[in-house]
Design a protein around this motif. Structure first.
Motif, mmCIF file in Angstrom:
data_model
loop_
_atom_site.group_PDB
_atom_site.id
_atom_site.type_symbol
_atom_site.label_atom_id
_atom_site.label_comp_id
_atom_site.label_asym_id
_atom_site.label_seq_id
_atom_site.Cartn_x
_atom_site.Cartn_y
_atom_site.Cartn_z
ATOM 1 N N PRO A 48 0.829 -1.212 0.000
ATOM 2 C CA PRO A 48 0.000 0.000 0.000
ATOM 3 C C PRO A 48 0.865 1.264 0.000
ATOM 4 O O PRO A 48 1.907 1.321 0.660
ATOM 5 N N THR A 49 0.423 2.265 -0.750
ATOM 6 C CA THR A 49 1.188 3.499 -0.908
ATOM 7 C C THR A 49 1.500 4.160 0.433
ATOM 8 O O THR A 49 2.613 4.647 0.650
ATOM 9 N N ALA A 50 0.522 4.182 1.342
ATOM 10 C CA ALA A 50 0.746 4.820 2.650
ATOM 11 C C ALA A 50 1.865 4.124 3.417
ATOM 12 O O ALA A 50 2.695 4.773 4.061
ATOM 13 N N GLN A 51 1.915 2.807 3.336
ATOM 14 C CA GLN A 51 2.967 2.049 4.026
ATOM 15 C C GLN A 51 4.328 2.348 3.404
ATOM 16 O O GLN A 51 5.320 2.546 4.114
ATOM 17 N N VAL A 52 4.371 2.380 2.077
ATOM 18 C CA VAL A 52 5.632 2.664 1.378
ATOM 19 C C VAL A 52 6.100 4.076 1.720
ATOM 20 O O VAL A 52 7.286 4.303 1.981
ATOM 21 N N GLN A 53 5.171 5.024 1.758
ATOM 22 C CA GLN A 53 5.508 6.412 2.077
ATOM 23 C C GLN A 53 6.106 6.513 3.483
ATOM 24 O O GLN A 53 7.121 7.170 3.690
ATOM 25 N N ARG A 54 5.503 5.841 4.427
ATOM 26 C CA ARG A 54 5.995 5.850 5.808
ATOM 27 C C ARG A 54 7.391 5.216 5.885
ATOM 28 O O ARG A 54 8.294 5.731 6.542
ATOM 29 N N THR A 55 7.566 4.101 5.186
ATOM 30 C CA THR A 55 8.860 3.408 5.187
ATOM 31 C C THR A 55 9.947 4.289 4.552
ATOM 32 O O THR A 55 11.070 4.364 5.058
ATOM 33 N N LEU A 56 9.604 4.943 3.446
ATOM 34 C CA LEU A 56 10.557 5.844 2.798
ATOM 35 C C LEU A 56 10.990 6.956 3.747
ATOM 36 O O LEU A 56 12.178 7.226 3.903
ATOM 37 N N ARG A 57 10.015 7.607 4.361
ATOM 38 C CA ARG A 57 10.325 8.717 5.268
ATOM 39 C C ARG A 57 11.193 8.241 6.421
ATOM 40 O O ARG A 57 12.202 8.852 6.758
ATOM 41 N N ASP A 58 10.819 7.111 7.022
ATOM 42 C CA ASP A 58 11.564 6.587 8.168
ATOM 43 C C ASP A 58 12.980 6.136 7.796
ATOM 44 O O ASP A 58 13.884 6.168 8.623
ATOM 45 N N SER A 59 13.166 5.717 6.555
ATOM 46 C CA SER A 59 14.473 5.225 6.123
ATOM 47 C C SER A 59 15.398 6.329 5.630
ATOM 48 O O SER A 59 16.617 6.252 5.804
ATOM 49 N N LEU A 60 14.840 7.346 4.997
ATOM 50 C CA LEU A 60 15.671 8.378 4.393
ATOM 51 C C LEU A 60 15.983 9.544 5.331
ATOM 52 O O LEU A 60 17.035 10.170 5.200
ATOM 53 N N PRO A 62 16.975 9.671 8.545
ATOM 54 C CA PRO A 62 18.241 9.569 9.278
ATOM 55 C C PRO A 62 19.476 9.805 8.388
ATOM 56 O O PRO A 62 20.551 10.115 8.892
ATOM 57 N N LEU A 63 19.298 9.683 7.076
ATOM 58 C CA LEU A 63 20.411 9.898 6.150
ATOM 59 C C LEU A 63 20.507 11.358 5.721
ATOM 60 O O LEU A 63 21.335 11.710 4.883
ATOM 61 N N GLY A 64 19.632 12.187 6.275
ATOM 62 C CA GLY A 64 19.663 13.608 5.940
ATOM 63 C C GLY A 64 18.872 13.954 4.699
ATOM 64 O O GLY A 64 18.949 15.066 4.195
ATOM 65 N N VAL A 65 18.091 12.999 4.178
ATOM 66 C CA VAL A 65 17.275 13.263 2.995
ATOM 67 C C VAL A 65 15.867 13.581 3.472
ATOM 68 O O VAL A 65 15.182 12.729 4.031
ATOM 69 N N ARG A 66 15.474 14.823 3.260
ATOM 70 C CA ARG A 66 14.130 15.249 3.654
ATOM 71 C C ARG A 66 13.383 15.652 2.399
ATOM 72 O O ARG A 66 13.779 16.579 1.705
ATOM 73 N N LEU A 67 12.314 14.927 2.132
ATOM 74 C CA LEU A 67 11.535 15.176 0.926
ATOM 75 C C LEU A 67 10.203 15.811 1.288
ATOM 76 O O LEU A 67 9.652 15.541 2.354
ATOM 77 N N SER A 68 9.682 16.621 0.375
ATOM 78 C CA SER A 68 8.382 17.232 0.607
ATOM 79 C C SER A 68 7.327 16.129 0.606
ATOM 80 O O SER A 68 7.520 15.064 0.005
ATOM 81 N N PRO A 69 6.197 16.363 1.265
ATOM 82 C CA PRO A 69 5.131 15.353 1.273
ATOM 83 C C PRO A 69 4.685 14.961 -0.130
ATOM 84 O O PRO A 69 4.399 13.786 -0.387
ATOM 85 N N THR A 70 4.656 15.917 -1.045
ATOM 86 C CA THR A 70 4.249 15.626 -2.426
ATOM 87 C C THR A 70 5.246 14.695 -3.102
ATOM 88 O O THR A 70 4.866 13.703 -3.727
ATOM 89 N N THR A 71 6.521 14.995 -2.978
ATOM 90 C CA THR A 71 7.563 14.162 -3.580
ATOM 91 C C THR A 71 7.557 12.767 -2.965
ATOM 92 O O THR A 71 7.683 11.766 -3.675
ATOM 93 N N LEU A 72 7.381 12.715 -1.655
ATOM 94 C CA LEU A 72 7.326 11.431 -0.956
ATOM 95 C C LEU A 72 6.153 10.595 -1.463
ATOM 96 O O LEU A 72 6.290 9.397 -1.720
ATOM 97 N N ARG A 73 5.002 11.242 -1.627
ATOM 98 C CA ARG A 73 3.804 10.553 -2.118
ATOM 99 C C ARG A 73 4.019 10.036 -3.536
ATOM 100 O O ARG A 73 3.635 8.900 -3.860
#
Length: 88
Positions: A48-60, A62-73
């Protein structure tokens, strides 16, 4: 036998060397973030997209990669659909 030692050879200098080290660290983090994104794209495909979005945010984050909510989605939707992804 005489041994010559250079004082300060192990310490970073001022100016350019410190900037070069910072640039190298930044590039290493970016490369690692790309590898993490590729691995997540393989493992999260079809989830599911929401799960992937959460996993992406949680994984990236800590590496200093901060993406906008739109880009993350958008990345999450592409991963779910099985499309190829890249960091912006």
């Amino acid at each position: 036998m005489s041994v010559t030692t250079h004082k300060g050879a192990l310490r970073p200098g001022r100016g350019a060397p410190a900037a070069a080290v910072a640039r190298q660290v930044k590039e290493q983090r970016r490369g690692y973030a790309r590898a993490v994104l590729r691995a997540l794209a393989r493992s999260q495909q079809g989830q599911p997209t929401a799960q992937v979005q959460r996993t992406l945010r949680d994984s990236l984050t800590p590496l200093g990669v901060r993406l906008s909510p739109t880009t993350l989605r958008e990345l999450a939707a592409d991963i779910t659909a099985g499309r190829s992804v890249e960091l912006p």
